[in-house]
Design an enzyme around this catalytic site. Structure first.
Site, PDB file in Angstrom:
ATOM      1  N   ASP A 146       0.777  -1.231   0.000  1.00  0.00           N
ATOM      2  CA  ASP A 146       0.000   0.000   0.000  1.00  0.00           C
ATOM      3  C   ASP A 146       0.817   1.294   0.000  1.00  0.00           C
ATOM      4  O   ASP A 146       0.609   2.153  -0.842  1.00  0.00           O
ATOM      5  CB  ASP A 146      -1.006   0.003   1.170  1.00  0.00           C
ATOM      6  CG  ASP A 146      -2.025   1.121   1.017  1.00  0.00           C
ATOM      7  OD1 ASP A 146      -2.357   1.448  -0.135  1.00  0.00           O
ATOM      8  OD2 ASP A 146      -2.484   1.681   2.025  1.00  0.00           O
ATOM      9  N   CYS A 204     -22.723   8.040  -2.035  1.00  0.00           N
ATOM     10  CA  CYS A 204     -21.622   8.868  -1.497  1.00  0.00           C
ATOM     11  C   CYS A 204     -22.201  10.174  -0.932  1.00  0.00           C
ATOM     12  O   CYS A 204     -22.787  10.968  -1.660  1.00  0.00           O
ATOM     13  CB  CYS A 204     -20.595   9.159  -2.590  1.00  0.00           C
ATOM     14  SG  CYS A 204     -19.324  10.299  -2.001  1.00  0.00           S
TER      15      CYS A 204
HETATM   16 FE1  SF4 Z   1     -15.246   8.881  -0.219  1.00  0.00          FE
HETATM   17 FE2  SF4 Z   1     -17.788   8.989  -0.916  1.00  0.00          FE
HETATM   18 FE3  SF4 Z   1     -16.615   6.625  -0.804  1.00  0.00          FE
HETATM   19 FE4  SF4 Z   1     -17.132   7.949   1.423  1.00  0.00          FE
HETATM   20  S1  SF4 Z   1     -18.647   7.159   0.019  1.00  0.00           S
HETATM   21  S2  SF4 Z   1     -15.190   6.942   0.897  1.00  0.00           S
HETATM   22  S3  SF4 Z   1     -16.885  10.077   0.780  1.00  0.00           S
HETATM   23  S4  SF4 Z   1     -16.092   8.294  -2.196  1.00  0.00           S
END
Ligand code: SF4
Ligand code: SF4
Length: 392
Positions: A134, A198
């Site tokens: 990583d 998201c």
């Molecule tokens: Fe990032 Fe959106 Fe995934 Fe959360 S849901 S890790 S804010 S891309």
């Protein structure tokens, strides 16, 4: 038995759920994509990602002299722990699953070294090998895609059928020719659940993540202030964010991780009580999170994140602990700024009075440095917000 089959047997024997092989030709497509993401600002805030580093990360021959094959290894870290029932007066935050147990870098590095050493022993000729866990400069997900470890999901994660995306990837680059596996040739199809789920809209297009809007980026990598316009979208996340993986249908059939060291052993490992985090000093933070990936955000970052989560949870019992931070002049200005924001979000008379007295204290300071000026404007904004909130 071929060397490739023996290698897979060895890696599975060390607990890896997926073991695939790819040739070590330059990762041309990945380089093009990463250069374009960098140029368009989607990687802003990560100064270590430069065009030079991208070139290095996608040119295996620069990473190992005589590089011939990649061994892509994946291991599930999916742990199951339900959040404890919510208790008024004890608001809790959330930590991304991969950080519930021991630091995965240490766990994975040890396992990958064991695979590498066994492989070297199994080879008739001398082998040069380099491992990547990583943090090293290698486009590991591009390698995983080429090897067929999984396909790139629209949430940018590698999705492995039957194993899911809650997997940790690690890679060994060797100077021996191994029999390559084929890419899976699968895709997400018409699914867009991760994009809709998201909270901040950070998945700006299928497979395109805008780091400056991602909760995971801010709660872990951002060392400064979290943008005001994003904070209310963070929910109770205080380290990382799994929302775009939790909704993924591929994870419905995912296996549970077998590594005990990556599990949460108590509620606080996954859902920490936020008032306790606020009260922690640097020494207590180090002692609590020694050997955990959470140390990456540092004490200041975790307390800052806890303030944001408290502002979003809006439990009136948080006003007292937040005021203690706000009124303590030895508390870092970034933390006090986020405490002010949280108080503004919670609202109510006690929060407003506390913010007013913080505002008066600021007025009495004749000359403010940059951090002080930032804090002063946060207090004023929080005061304005507090006057419009109804206490829940
Ligand atoms: Fe990032 Fe959106 Fe995934 Fe959360 S849901 S890790 S804010 S891309
Ligand atoms: Fe792909 Fe759907 Fe999973 Fe997103 S949620 S990564 S679109 S399968």
């Amino acid at each position: 038995m071929t060397l490739s089959s023996r290698l897979k047997e060895i890696a599975h024997g060390h607990g890896f759920d997926v073991v695939r092989i790819a040739d070590a030709a330059p990762l041309v497509d990945a380089a093009r994509t990463m250069h374009s993401r960098l140029a368009s600002g989607h990687l802003d805030g990560m100064p270590w990602v430069t065009h030079e580093r991208i070139d290095l990360a996608t040119t295996p021959q620069r990473l190992l002299l005589g590089a011939k094959s990649f061994i892509s290894l994946g291991i599930s870290y999916l742990g199951v722990r339900e959040p404890p029932p919510s208790v008024p007066g004890t608001p809790r935050g959330r930590i991304a699953r991969y950080a519930w147990g021991s630091d995965y870098h240490d766990v994975l590095k040890d396992l990958t070294i064991q695979v590498r050493d066994d492989l070297i022993r199994a080879c008739a000729q001398p082998v040069r090998a380099r491992i990547f866990v990583d943090s090293s400069p290698l486009a590991e997900r591009a390698v995983a895609e080429r090897a067929g470890t999984g396909w790139f999901g629209k949430n940018t994660m590698i999705l492995t059928p039957g194993v899911g995306s809650f997997t940790l990837l690690t890679t060994i680059l060797v100077d021996v020719e191994l029999e390559p596996d084929a890419p899976l040739g699968k895709s997400c199809g018409s699914c867009t659940r991760c994009i809709s789920a998201c909270p901040t809209g950070a998945l700006v297009a299928p497979g395109v993540l805008d780091a400056p809007t991602c909760i995971s980026f801010h709660t872990i990598e951002n060392r400064g202030s979290i943008p005001l316009e994003l904070r209310h979208l963070f929910g109770d996340w205080i380290f990382g964010c799994d929302d775009c993986q939790e909704v993924c249908p591929v994870n419905r059939r995912a296996i549970e991780g077998r590594l005990a060291s990556l599990r949460a052993y108590q509620d606080d490992d996954a859902f920490p009580a936020l008032h306790q985090l606020l009260a922690m000093d640097d020494q207590q933070f180090r002692a609590r999170y020694r050997g955990s990936a959470v140390t990456r955000t540092k004490h200041r970052g975790l307390v800052r994140n806890a303030c944001v989560a408290l502002g979003n949870v809006r439990d009136p019992s948080s006003v007292g602990p937040l005021l203690s931070l706000l009124h303590n002049p030895s508390t870092d200005a970034i933390i006090r700024s986020h405490a002010a924001w949280a108080l503004g979000r919670i609202g109510g008379r006690e929060a407003r009075n506390g913010l007013e007295s913080a505002s008066k204290a600021v007025e009495e300071v004749s000359c403010l440095d940059e951090a002080g000026a930032g804090y002063a404007s946060e207090v004023e904004a929080a005061l304005a917000m507090a006057s419009t909130q109804r206490l829940c």
